[in-house]
Design a protein around this motif. Structure first.
Motif, PDB file in Angstrom:
ATOM      1  N   VAL A  18       0.743  -1.230  -0.027  1.00  0.00           N
ATOM      2  CA  VAL A  18      -0.019   0.094   0.158  1.00  0.00           C
ATOM      3  C   VAL A  18       0.852   1.342   0.009  1.00  0.00           C
ATOM      4  CG1 VAL A  18      -1.656   1.182   1.216  1.00  0.00           C
ATOM      5  CG2 VAL A  18      -1.832  -1.146   1.324  1.00  0.00           C
ATOM      6  N   VAL A  19       0.530   2.166  -0.971  1.00  0.00           N
ATOM      7  CA  VAL A  19       1.227   3.576  -0.733  1.00  0.00           C
ATOM      8  C   VAL A  19       0.456   4.673  -0.849  1.00  0.00           C
ATOM      9  CG1 VAL A  19       3.179   2.727  -2.616  1.00  0.00           C
ATOM     10  CG2 VAL A  19       0.931   3.790  -3.677  1.00  0.00           C
ATOM     11  N   CYS A  20      -1.125   4.625  -0.721  1.00  0.00           N
ATOM     12  CA  CYS A  20      -1.949   5.593  -0.413  1.00  0.00           C
ATOM     13  C   CYS A  20      -3.355   5.040   0.043  1.00  0.00           C
ATOM     14  CB  CYS A  20      -2.127   6.515  -1.451  1.00  0.00           C
ATOM     15  SG  CYS A  20      -2.745   5.837  -3.156  1.00  0.00           S
ATOM     16  N   ASP A  21      -4.349   5.939   0.303  1.00  0.00           N
ATOM     17  CA  ASP A  21      -5.610   5.369   0.647  1.00  0.00           C
ATOM     18  C   ASP A  21      -6.396   6.564   0.263  1.00  0.00           C
ATOM     19  OD1 ASP A  21      -6.739   6.764   3.220  1.00  0.00           O
ATOM     20  OD2 ASP A  21      -4.665   6.567   3.105  1.00  0.00           O
ATOM     21  N   THR A  22      -7.698   6.111  -0.261  1.00  0.00           N
ATOM     22  CA  THR A  22      -8.794   7.316  -0.259  1.00  0.00           C
ATOM     23  C   THR A  22     -10.048   6.604  -0.015  1.00  0.00           C
ATOM     24  OG1 THR A  22      -9.673   9.283  -1.415  1.00  0.00           O
ATOM     25  CG2 THR A  22      -8.912   7.172  -2.811  1.00  0.00           C
ATOM     26  N   LEU A  23     -10.890   7.471   0.515  1.00  0.00           N
ATOM     27  CA  LEU A  23     -12.289   6.627   0.928  1.00  0.00           C
ATOM     28  C   LEU A  23     -12.064   5.326   1.580  1.00  0.00           C
ATOM     29  CD1 LEU A  23     -14.263   7.981  -2.276  1.00  0.00           C
ATOM     30  CD2 LEU A  23     -14.274   8.898   0.083  1.00  0.00           C
ATOM     31  N   GLY A  24     -11.239   4.649   2.313  1.00  0.00           N
ATOM     32  CA  GLY A  24     -11.382   3.790   2.961  1.00  0.00           C
ATOM     33  C   GLY A  24     -10.604   2.689   1.997  1.00  0.00           C
ATOM     34  N   ALA A  25     -10.240   2.941   0.776  1.00  0.00           N
ATOM     35  CA  ALA A  25      -9.467   2.082   0.055  1.00  0.00           C
ATOM     36  C   ALA A  25      -8.152   2.149  -0.113  1.00  0.00           C
ATOM     37  CB  ALA A  25     -10.237   2.131  -1.330  1.00  0.00           C
ATOM     38  N   PHE A  26      -7.220   0.878  -0.211  1.00  0.00           N
ATOM     39  CA  PHE A  26      -5.845   1.229  -0.261  1.00  0.00           C
ATOM     40  C   PHE A  26      -5.441   1.021  -1.489  1.00  0.00           C
ATOM     41  CE2 PHE A  26      -7.086  -0.029   4.193  1.00  0.00           C
ATOM     42  CZ  PHE A  26      -6.553   1.170   5.062  1.00  0.00           C
ATOM     43  N   PHE A  27      -4.389   1.584  -1.852  1.00  0.00           N
ATOM     44  CA  PHE A  27      -3.914   1.418  -3.279  1.00  0.00           C
ATOM     45  C   PHE A  27      -2.450   1.121  -3.203  1.00  0.00           C
ATOM     46  CE2 PHE A  27      -7.459   4.002  -3.591  1.00  0.00           C
ATOM     47  CZ  PHE A  27      -8.259   3.557  -4.932  1.00  0.00           C
ATOM     48  N   ASP A  28      -2.040   0.132  -4.471  1.00  0.00           N
ATOM     49  CA  ASP A  28      -0.547   0.074  -4.504  1.00  0.00           C
ATOM     50  C   ASP A  28       0.029   1.181  -5.670  1.00  0.00           C
ATOM     51  OD1 ASP A  28      -0.994  -0.888  -7.013  1.00  0.00           O
ATOM     52  OD2 ASP A  28      -1.023  -3.062  -6.546  1.00  0.00           O
ATOM     53  N   ALA A  29       1.167   0.881  -5.832  1.00  0.00           N
ATOM     54  CA  ALA A  29       2.030   1.852  -6.703  1.00  0.00           C
ATOM     55  C   ALA A  29       1.352   1.946  -8.044  1.00  0.00           C
ATOM     56  CB  ALA A  29       3.431   1.779  -6.971  1.00  0.00           C
ATOM     57  N   ALA A  70      -0.187   6.901  -8.009  1.00  0.00           N
ATOM     58  CA  ALA A  70      -0.691   5.735  -7.773  1.00  0.00           C
ATOM     59  C   ALA A  70      -2.494   5.957  -8.305  1.00  0.00           C
ATOM     60  CB  ALA A  70      -0.629   5.060  -6.428  1.00  0.00           C
ATOM     61  N   LEU A  71      -2.798   7.026  -7.499  1.00  0.00           N
ATOM     62  CA  LEU A  71      -4.364   7.413  -7.574  1.00  0.00           C
ATOM     63  C   LEU A  71      -4.529   7.777  -9.218  1.00  0.00           C
ATOM     64  CD1 LEU A  71      -5.077   9.131  -4.449  1.00  0.00           C
ATOM     65  CD2 LEU A  71      -5.721   7.050  -5.107  1.00  0.00           C
ATOM     66  N   LEU A  72      -3.721   8.396  -9.755  1.00  0.00           N
ATOM     67  CA  LEU A  72      -3.930   8.590 -11.289  1.00  0.00           C
ATOM     68  C   LEU A  72      -3.996   7.568 -12.163  1.00  0.00           C
ATOM     69  CD1 LEU A  72      -1.654  11.838 -11.763  1.00  0.00           C
ATOM     70  CD2 LEU A  72      -4.135  11.670 -11.864  1.00  0.00           C
ATOM     71  N   ARG A  73      -2.985   6.242 -11.549  1.00  0.00           N
ATOM     72  CA  ARG A  73      -2.985   4.918 -12.412  1.00  0.00           C
ATOM     73  C   ARG A  73      -4.283   4.310 -12.151  1.00  0.00           C
ATOM     74  NH1 ARG A  73       2.775   4.805 -10.406  1.00  0.00           N
ATOM     75  NH2 ARG A  73       3.940   5.489 -11.722  1.00  0.00           N
ATOM     76  N   SER A  74      -4.894   4.625 -11.186  1.00  0.00           N
ATOM     77  CA  SER A  74      -6.044   3.622 -10.734  1.00  0.00           C
ATOM     78  C   SER A  74      -7.243   3.836 -11.709  1.00  0.00           C
ATOM     79  CB  SER A  74      -6.615   4.159  -9.423  1.00  0.00           C
ATOM     80  OG  SER A  74      -7.167   5.508  -9.274  1.00  0.00           O
ATOM     81  N   GLY A  75      -7.157   5.094 -12.395  1.00  0.00           N
ATOM     82  CA  GLY A  75      -8.378   5.347 -13.359  1.00  0.00           C
ATOM     83  C   GLY A  75      -9.463   6.067 -12.743  1.00  0.00           C
ATOM     84  N   LEU A  76      -9.374   6.246 -11.493  1.00  0.00           N
ATOM     85  CA  LEU A  76     -10.318   6.688 -10.603  1.00  0.00           C
ATOM     86  C   LEU A  76     -10.552   8.406 -10.830  1.00  0.00           C
ATOM     87  CD1 LEU A  76     -10.422   4.623  -7.464  1.00  0.00           C
ATOM     88  CD2 LEU A  76     -11.930   4.426  -9.467  1.00  0.00           C
ATOM     89  N   VAL A  77      -9.267   9.153 -11.127  1.00  0.00           N
ATOM     90  CA  VAL A  77      -9.412  10.455 -11.107  1.00  0.00           C
ATOM     91  C   VAL A  77      -9.254  10.974 -12.548  1.00  0.00           C
ATOM     92  CG1 VAL A  77      -7.572  12.442 -10.472  1.00  0.00           C
ATOM     93  CG2 VAL A  77      -8.022  10.319  -9.104  1.00  0.00           C
ATOM     94  N   ARG A  78      -9.857  11.845 -12.933  1.00  0.00           N
ATOM     95  CA  ARG A  78      -9.718  12.667 -14.179  1.00  0.00           C
ATOM     96  C   ARG A  78      -9.264  13.914 -14.308  1.00  0.00           C
ATOM     97  NH1 ARG A  78     -15.364  10.997 -17.331  1.00  0.00           N
ATOM     98  NH2 ARG A  78     -15.333   8.745 -16.726  1.00  0.00           N
TER      99      ARG A  78
END
Length: 94
Positions: A18-29, A70-78
């Motif tokens: 895990v490198v970050c989190d948002t809204l209770g979800a954890f994300f890898d790099a 990581a959040l940009l790679r997630s595809g959740l952010v525009r």
């Protein structure tokens, strides 16, 4: 002051990549959601509910560039609002 996440929990998150989190979800790099027991304790709408929406990430500080990438790679952010120094470092990460 009591920490929200204990040192042992933080170590466990790091061991899971895990490198970050948002809204209770954890994300890898790579921007993939990492399933972790701590995520089940969150009372939020859930990060997956952001998919397909116009989500703008506000990020500042060089220490947050790995998490931002990581959040940009997630595809959740525009969209992204970021400071210049962080943008320059972020460019090298993406």
């Amino acid at each position: 002051q009591q920490a929200i996440i204990t040192t042992d929990e933080m170590n466990s998150l790091r061991e899971h990549g895990v490198v970050c989190d948002t809204l209770g979800a954890f994300f890898d790099a790579d921007g993939q959601i990492v399933r972790h027991p701590l995520g089940d304790l969150s009372l939020s709408v859930g990060a997956e509910n952001l998919r397909g929406r116009n989500v703008v990430l506000l990020s500042a500080g060089l220490e947050k560039t790995t998490a931002t990438a990581a959040l940009l790679r997630s595809g959740l952010v525009r969209g992204l609002i970021i400071d210049g120094d962080s943008a320059a470092r972020l460019e090298s990460l993406l």
